[in-house]
Design a protein around this motif. Structure first.
Motif, short mmCIF file in Angstrom:
data_model
loop_
_atom_site.label_atom_id
_atom_site.label_comp_id
_atom_site.label_asym_id
_atom_site.label_seq_id
_atom_site.Cartn_x
_atom_site.Cartn_y
_atom_site.Cartn_z
N GLU A 50 0.82 -1.21 0.00
CA GLU A 50 0.00 0.00 0.00
C GLU A 50 0.85 1.26 0.00
OE1 GLU A 50 -2.85 -0.11 3.13
OE2 GLU A 50 -3.83 -1.91 2.39
N ASN A 51 2.04 1.18 0.59
CA ASN A 51 2.95 2.32 0.62
C ASN A 51 3.66 2.44 -0.72
OD1 ASN A 51 5.18 4.06 0.99
ND2 ASN A 51 5.32 3.57 3.16
N PHE A 52 3.43 3.54 -1.44
CA PHE A 52 4.00 3.74 -2.78
C PHE A 52 5.51 3.59 -2.78
CE2 PHE A 52 6.07 6.78 -5.67
CZ PHE A 52 5.68 6.25 -6.89
N PHE A 53 6.18 4.06 -1.74
CA PHE A 53 7.64 4.02 -1.70
C PHE A 53 8.19 2.61 -1.52
CE2 PHE A 53 6.61 8.41 -0.58
CZ PHE A 53 7.45 9.09 -1.43
N MET A 60 4.91 -5.91 -6.65
CA MET A 60 3.55 -5.36 -6.72
C MET A 60 2.54 -6.46 -6.99
SD MET A 60 1.90 -2.48 -9.27
CE MET A 60 3.35 -1.46 -9.17
N GLN A 61 1.50 -6.50 -6.21
CA GLN A 61 0.39 -7.43 -6.40
C GLN A 61 -0.90 -6.63 -6.50
OE1 GLN A 61 0.79 -10.74 -6.85
NE2 GLN A 61 3.00 -10.39 -6.65
N ALA A 62 -1.68 -6.92 -7.51
CA ALA A 62 -2.93 -6.16 -7.72
C ALA A 62 -4.10 -7.12 -7.90
CB ALA A 62 -2.79 -5.26 -8.94
N PRO A 189 12.38 -1.25 -4.64
CA PRO A 189 11.41 -0.20 -4.29
C PRO A 189 12.07 1.17 -4.22
CG PRO A 189 11.20 -2.08 -2.81
CD PRO A 189 12.45 -2.30 -3.61
N LEU A 190 11.28 2.20 -4.42
CA LEU A 190 11.79 3.56 -4.40
C LEU A 190 12.45 3.90 -3.07
CD1 LEU A 190 12.04 6.17 -6.01
CD2 LEU A 190 9.80 6.85 -5.15
N ALA A 191 11.89 3.40 -1.97
CA ALA A 191 12.46 3.66 -0.65
C ALA A 191 13.89 3.13 -0.57
CB ALA A 191 11.60 3.03 0.43
#
Length: 199
Positions: A50-53, A60-62, A189-191
């Protein structure tokens, strides 16, 4: 960007906006994603993390059965296209809208995530490259953007209204540059990426 670039296909033939405004061509290919965000907000679908970063393509799971599964999306595409065709009083626009919305699904299955036939978890279709080989998926999407954008610019020139250099730079940077930049979060991840750069 692979979805947005498809808006240039009908726009190449309708730059004087006789059929429909350009924003409509931009909206239609992305409508499934906008619906997904609405369904996520309402709790009917989900995206994780849920956290974009903390998101990378590989992790990613959708769960997007109502907005992206084949039968629901096809039904949505027919209904939305019929409404658009009636509002703008154009049979041609009905087929353009239908094509743009169905092309979203095809591109998703070729490049992005697998989609089920219907929400009851029937057979899944697609390559699922974003979760398995994200660099390859992004490469395919980049090539797709390059091909469509190159065709669009040549088409404009042949029709006698070429784009200014500044507009070309913006299009290349937005559609192709942004897609290539997504490789940065293909696996990390971006983080973590920010932490690596800062640390």
């Amino acid at each position: 960007m692979g979805h947005y670039v498809t808006a240039l296909i009908p726009y190449a033939y309708d730059s004087n906006r006789k059929i429909a405004p350009f924003w409509l061509f931009l909206l239609l290919p992305q409508l499934a994603d906008f619906l997904m965000l609405a369904f996520v907000f309402m709790g009917y679908e989900s995206i994780s993390p849920e956290n974009f970063f903390k998101v990378s393509f590989m992790n990613m799971q959708a769960e997007m059965h109502f907005s992206h599964d084949i039968l629901p999306l096809a039904l949505t595409a027919v209904i939305v296209s019929a409404i658009v065709g009636l509002l703008f009083k154009s049979k041609r626009l009905f087929f353009i809208a239908l094509g743009l919305m169905l092309l979203h699904e095809v591109l998703d299955m070729l490049v992005g995530f697998k989609h089920f036939l219907s929400p009851n978890h029937t057979q899944a279709f697609g390559l699922g490259l974003y979760n398995t080989m994200p660099i390859l998926g992004i490469a395919f999407e980049t090539i797709f953007c390059i091909l469509i954008l190159s065709w669009y610019l040549r088409k404009r020139e042949r029709l006698g209204y070429p784009l200014k250099t500044s507009a070309k730079i913006i299009l290349w940077g937005t559609l192709v540059g942004t897609t290539i930049a997504m490789t940065l979060i293909a696996k990390v991840p971006l983080a973590s990426l920010i932490s690596l750069q800062l640390g």
